[in-house]
Motif scaffolding. Sequence first.
Motif, mmCIF file in Angstrom:
data_model
loop_
_atom_site.group_PDB
_atom_site.id
_atom_site.type_symbol
_atom_site.label_atom_id
_atom_site.label_comp_id
_atom_site.label_asym_id
_atom_site.label_seq_id
_atom_site.Cartn_x
_atom_site.Cartn_y
_atom_site.Cartn_z
ATOM 1 N N THR A 166 24.170 51.762 -3.865
ATOM 2 C CA THR A 166 22.945 53.050 -4.753
ATOM 3 C C THR A 166 23.163 53.324 -6.338
ATOM 4 O O THR A 166 21.977 52.949 -6.733
ATOM 5 N N LYS A 167 24.259 54.028 -6.262
ATOM 6 C CA LYS A 167 24.440 54.395 -7.221
ATOM 7 C C LYS A 167 25.067 53.611 -8.607
ATOM 8 O O LYS A 167 23.799 53.818 -9.177
ATOM 9 N N LYS A 168 24.451 52.516 -8.188
ATOM 10 C CA LYS A 168 25.088 51.251 -8.991
ATOM 11 C C LYS A 168 23.957 50.791 -9.860
ATOM 12 O O LYS A 168 23.639 50.291 -10.955
ATOM 13 N N PHE A 169 23.366 49.783 -8.120
ATOM 14 C CA PHE A 169 21.828 50.125 -9.205
ATOM 15 C C PHE A 169 20.778 51.025 -10.103
ATOM 16 O O PHE A 169 20.360 50.925 -10.975
ATOM 17 N N GLU A 170 21.278 52.304 -8.844
ATOM 18 C CA GLU A 170 20.539 53.320 -9.293
ATOM 19 C C GLU A 170 20.679 53.207 -11.169
ATOM 20 O O GLU A 170 19.891 53.395 -12.031
ATOM 21 N N SER A 171 21.781 53.199 -11.648
ATOM 22 C CA SER A 171 22.932 53.521 -13.063
ATOM 23 C C SER A 171 22.105 52.553 -13.549
ATOM 24 O O SER A 171 21.590 52.456 -14.898
ATOM 25 N N THR A 172 22.026 51.325 -12.878
ATOM 26 C CA THR A 172 21.374 49.594 -13.891
ATOM 27 C C THR A 172 19.756 49.598 -14.176
ATOM 28 O O THR A 172 19.519 49.559 -15.497
ATOM 29 N N VAL A 173 19.057 50.483 -13.254
ATOM 30 C CA VAL A 173 17.874 50.660 -13.221
ATOM 31 C C VAL A 173 17.842 51.689 -14.443
ATOM 32 O O VAL A 173 17.007 51.569 -15.701
ATOM 33 N N ASN A 174 18.224 52.907 -14.500
ATOM 34 C CA ASN A 174 18.740 54.215 -15.449
ATOM 35 C C ASN A 174 18.274 53.421 -16.909
ATOM 36 O O ASN A 174 18.128 53.350 -17.735
ATOM 37 N N ASP A 175 19.719 51.750 -17.149
ATOM 38 C CA ASP A 175 20.121 52.075 -18.306
ATOM 39 C C ASP A 175 19.679 50.474 -18.492
ATOM 40 O O ASP A 175 18.919 50.699 -20.218
ATOM 41 N N SER A 176 18.832 50.293 -18.175
ATOM 42 C CA SER A 176 17.347 49.325 -18.850
ATOM 43 C C SER A 176 15.828 49.785 -19.276
ATOM 44 O O SER A 176 15.594 49.467 -20.121
ATOM 45 N N ALA A 177 16.101 50.876 -17.929
ATOM 46 C CA ALA A 177 14.574 51.865 -18.847
ATOM 47 C C ALA A 177 14.872 52.594 -19.779
ATOM 48 O O ALA A 177 13.720 52.420 -21.038
ATOM 49 N N LYS A 178 16.480 53.205 -20.372
ATOM 50 C CA LYS A 178 16.951 53.950 -21.707
ATOM 51 C C LYS A 178 16.610 52.498 -22.833
ATOM 52 O O LYS A 178 16.396 52.730 -24.148
ATOM 53 N N ALA A 179 17.489 51.493 -22.437
ATOM 54 C CA ALA A 179 17.177 50.616 -23.432
ATOM 55 C C ALA A 179 15.456 50.051 -23.547
ATOM 56 O O ALA A 179 15.117 50.068 -25.420
ATOM 57 N N ARG A 180 14.638 49.913 -23.117
ATOM 58 C CA ARG A 180 13.410 49.428 -22.982
ATOM 59 C C ARG A 180 12.767 49.910 -24.138
ATOM 60 O O ARG A 180 11.984 50.866 -25.346
ATOM 61 N N GLU A 181 13.249 52.285 -23.152
ATOM 62 C CA GLU A 181 12.172 53.048 -24.081
ATOM 63 C C GLU A 181 12.881 52.805 -25.976
ATOM 64 O O GLU A 181 11.716 53.250 -26.782
ATOM 65 N N ALA A 182 14.147 52.656 -26.177
ATOM 66 C CA ALA A 182 14.639 52.435 -27.077
ATOM 67 C C ALA A 182 13.822 51.760 -28.124
ATOM 68 O O ALA A 182 13.550 51.654 -29.446
ATOM 69 N N GLU A 183 13.634 50.205 -27.219
ATOM 70 C CA GLU A 183 13.084 49.112 -28.388
ATOM 71 C C GLU A 183 11.684 49.713 -28.836
ATOM 72 O O GLU A 183 10.826 49.745 -29.325
ATOM 73 N N VAL A 184 11.415 50.579 -27.449
ATOM 74 C CA VAL A 184 9.173 50.894 -27.326
ATOM 75 C C VAL A 184 9.405 51.867 -28.648
ATOM 76 O O VAL A 184 7.739 51.887 -29.681
ATOM 77 N N LEU A 185 10.155 52.828 -28.484
ATOM 78 C CA LEU A 185 10.070 54.561 -29.755
ATOM 79 C C LEU A 185 10.400 53.607 -31.544
ATOM 80 O O LEU A 185 10.687 54.123 -32.300
ATOM 81 N N GLU A 186 11.323 52.935 -30.943
ATOM 82 C CA GLU A 186 11.997 51.694 -32.675
ATOM 83 C C GLU A 186 10.936 51.996 -33.599
ATOM 84 O O GLU A 186 9.707 51.201 -33.499
ATOM 85 N N ALA A 187 10.329 52.460 -34.584
ATOM 86 C CA ALA A 187 9.686 52.294 -35.264
ATOM 87 C C ALA A 187 9.693 50.662 -36.543
ATOM 88 O O ALA A 187 10.209 49.898 -36.680
ATOM 89 N N ILE A 212 7.724 52.562 -18.845
ATOM 90 C CA ILE A 212 8.574 52.626 -18.316
ATOM 91 C C ILE A 212 8.971 53.498 -17.205
ATOM 92 O O ILE A 212 10.617 52.881 -16.456
ATOM 93 N N LYS A 213 8.777 55.106 -17.615
ATOM 94 C CA LYS A 213 9.691 55.312 -16.861
ATOM 95 C C LYS A 213 8.476 55.558 -14.998
ATOM 96 O O LYS A 213 10.052 55.325 -13.859
ATOM 97 N N GLU A 214 7.461 55.461 -15.469
ATOM 98 C CA GLU A 214 6.622 55.075 -14.094
ATOM 99 C C GLU A 214 7.260 53.310 -13.273
ATOM 100 O O GLU A 214 8.132 53.673 -11.686
ATOM 101 N N LEU A 215 7.412 52.816 -13.987
ATOM 102 C CA LEU A 215 8.552 51.638 -13.421
ATOM 103 C C LEU A 215 9.769 51.736 -12.887
ATOM 104 O O LEU A 215 10.237 51.062 -11.893
ATOM 105 N N SER A 216 10.534 52.227 -13.720
ATOM 106 C CA SER A 216 12.229 53.150 -13.102
ATOM 107 C C SER A 216 11.752 53.972 -11.993
ATOM 108 O O SER A 216 12.815 53.525 -11.434
#
Length: 186
Positions: free
Chosen positions: A165-186, A118-122
């Motif tokens: 650029t800042k707006k879209f980088e923020s969107t990327v960070n939010d998407s990545a964090k949300a997906r990481e949370a889903e993956v780490l969720e037990a 996920i980090k690589e993709l973001s």
Amino acid sequence: MTSDEILMDAEERMEKAVSVLSNNLAGIRTGRANPGLVDSIKVEVYGSFTPLKQLASIGTPEPQQILIRPYDAGTIKEIEKAIVAGDLGLNPQNDGRVIRLNVPPLSTEVRKKMVSRIKELSEEAKVSIRNIRRDANKAADQSEKDNELTEDDRDRCKEQVQELTKKFESTVNDSAKAREAEVLEA
């Protein structure tokens, strides 16, 4: 190019980069069954490669199971082969009419690999966005040289590109964090 044209082009291209990231993130496995895991798998049928979502309905009747119901029962073997070749770690169970995929819970090691992916993709998406910023800034400089923009307009355009650029980088960070949370969720 006018500053509006430069900004519109940059914004459209940045939206596409975020869209590509969203599609890539949908294909990353979490502990839960998700049709996004398999809907982009390419299946060789009728002499060409076709996305699975065009050949079958894909659903999740249970949290740990994906159910694939081909529109044409004759394609079930090809779909099964494509899933195995897709290297998702899922074993298709074919009963002649539908294919069932049981999604096993993820181990801690696999979860860590998914998070790093996920980090690589973001990061790839952010690099793409920054490249678009560079292109837009070059276009603004060129427009100023061609006397289509004043120096102040060029600077204003570059500031607006930086805000995008800042707006879209923020969107990327939010998407990545949300997906990481889903993956780490037990």
